[in-house]
Design a protein around this motif. Sequence first.
Motif, short mmCIF file in Angstrom:
data_model
loop_
_atom_site.label_atom_id
_atom_site.label_comp_id
_atom_site.label_asym_id
_atom_site.label_seq_id
_atom_site.Cartn_x
_atom_site.Cartn_y
_atom_site.Cartn_z
N ALA A 116 0.84 -1.21 0.00
CA ALA A 116 0.00 0.00 0.00
C ALA A 116 0.87 1.26 0.00
O ALA A 116 0.60 2.22 -0.74
CB ALA A 116 -0.92 -0.01 1.22
N LEU A 117 1.93 1.26 0.81
CA LEU A 117 2.84 2.41 0.85
C LEU A 117 3.58 2.55 -0.47
O LEU A 117 3.79 3.66 -0.97
CB LEU A 117 3.83 2.23 2.01
N ASN A 118 3.98 1.42 -1.06
CA ASN A 118 4.65 1.44 -2.35
C ASN A 118 3.80 2.12 -3.42
O ASN A 118 4.27 3.00 -4.15
CB ASN A 118 5.00 0.01 -2.77
N LEU A 119 2.52 1.73 -3.51
CA LEU A 119 1.64 2.33 -4.51
C LEU A 119 1.39 3.80 -4.22
O LEU A 119 1.35 4.63 -5.14
CB LEU A 119 0.31 1.57 -4.55
N ALA A 120 1.19 4.13 -2.94
CA ALA A 120 0.92 5.52 -2.57
C ALA A 120 2.08 6.43 -2.97
O ALA A 120 1.88 7.50 -3.57
CB ALA A 120 0.65 5.61 -1.07
N VAL A 172 4.76 10.64 -6.48
CA VAL A 172 5.97 11.32 -6.96
C VAL A 172 5.87 11.61 -8.47
O VAL A 172 5.10 10.96 -9.18
CB VAL A 172 7.23 10.48 -6.68
N PRO A 173 6.63 12.56 -8.98
CA PRO A 173 6.68 12.81 -10.42
C PRO A 173 7.14 11.56 -11.18
O PRO A 173 7.89 10.74 -10.64
CB PRO A 173 7.70 13.95 -10.55
N LYS A 174 6.73 11.44 -12.42
CA LYS A 174 7.01 10.24 -13.21
C LYS A 174 8.51 9.96 -13.33
O LYS A 174 8.91 8.80 -13.39
CB LYS A 174 6.39 10.37 -14.60
N GLN A 225 13.00 5.03 -9.44
CA GLN A 225 13.78 5.06 -8.21
C GLN A 225 12.94 4.59 -7.02
O GLN A 225 13.45 3.91 -6.12
CB GLN A 225 14.32 6.47 -7.94
N VAL A 226 11.66 4.95 -7.03
CA VAL A 226 10.76 4.48 -5.97
C VAL A 226 10.66 2.96 -5.99
O VAL A 226 10.77 2.29 -4.95
CB VAL A 226 9.36 5.11 -6.13
N LEU A 227 10.47 2.39 -7.18
CA LEU A 227 10.39 0.93 -7.29
C LEU A 227 11.68 0.27 -6.83
O LEU A 227 11.66 -0.77 -6.17
CB LEU A 227 10.09 0.53 -8.74
#
Length: 475
Positions: A14-18, A23-25, A30-32
């Motif tokens: 859930a935090l990953n998707l949020a 964040v900007p595209k 980097q998020v992943l």
Amino acid sequence: MVFSSLIFLFVFFALNLAVYFTVPKRFRNQVLLVFSLVFYAWGGPKYLLLLVGETLISWWCGLFISRHEERSKKRLGIVIECVALLGLLAYFKYTRFFMGNIAAIFDAPELIPEIFLPIGISFYTFQLISYVCDVYWDKVQAQPTFWKLLLYSSLFYQCIAGPIVRYSTVADDIDHRKVTSLDVYAGMRRFCIGLAKKAVLANSCASVADALLPVGTEGLFLQNTAGCWLGMLFFMLQIYLDFSAYSDMAIGMGRMVGFRFLENFNYPYQCTSIQDFWRRWHISLSSFFRDYVYIPLGGSRCSKLKYVRNMTVVWFLTGLWHGASWNYIFWGLFFLVFLLLEKFVIGGFIKKHRGVGHVYALIVVFFGWVLFKFENFTELGWVLSCMFGQAGTGLGGLEVQTLLLQNLFLLIFCIVACTEAGKKLHLRMGRMAQSSPSFLRVYGITEALTPVLCLLVSVVALAGASYNPFIYFQF
């Protein structure tokens, strides 16, 4: 951390998707990557260094191969890659197996070290090897940016049970993927269905199979013939529902963020031969051994003797890949026997008689799972003798009959879930919705509720641990 856990569902994912969609595209990769590295570090930070190190070796080998024209230099890159990565895989996965066999023969060494298997090592090792091989064969361009290759190797969606994702499948998606609202919905639907398949169906089948065949206990040797057959039937259902559920969840999570992973299971229990079964079962693994072992060895374009050699190598490795135990090796060679039988003896017959071929294939697969389940050969031999009434424990009993009646609806539902019935019903409803405005509303409501209901029943099952909703539909 596994996908079918409440902490993964409601905290990590859930935090990953949020964060990902906030964040900007330009920062989403980097998020992943960060979340994937955290996922691997969850099982032990030291194993994260192993993943990063293997990726660094593969990144260097890919660049080394791409920068040299000489065939000898390119081959050197492949050799370094395979020796390094397969050597690490052998150390972590097979050291205890080999040392245990040596100790059994020579009574030495007395002490065998405890080596823990890093999460996902079999999958990311094969993915990285396939990447370097594809660079060598000019099928893909070498990735110049290390962290992007690390994203490919570490993406947590498929690290637990596959599929084995080829770099060529996601190379373009890493930099240029696009996500629509339909992708998000389709991904959520696929993930929730996979979650329900795991949490409700596979786990319930596992509970029944473990109750009937308590591996590693004296209770196993008290089971009767009917109990052994019923236990193995539930195990056969469990293992497909479990593996395919993880692939469903991986494909669904990837779809939500724009990655299009290939299908990994295609209703294998509908097969009409053993060859057909392996075209449908764990497709990414079968295609890996085909493309990176079988074909380089010569494939089928060779003499019969070399063909048998090539097949033997592939199926020995297929068995060994599944686990560090002799029963897995024999499981792979067991299928080899029937594949050779189909190739040289009965292939024409089962093609003409598909019904007979279907029954024959299911029987072979069923007994293959008996080999797969029991690592202890004493237990394996006893179960096989019990299944044919030779164990002296009787043919049946009231306890097995009661357990069957209590789980009859579960059994029927799981059998249906192993077929294309649900998929065909869904497609038919979609066609009806296109031609009927009134049915379109019903279809829309059904589509909206499907992931919600699947998620809800999964959470209830996971919270209750041994909860089996089918137990309330008993005679």
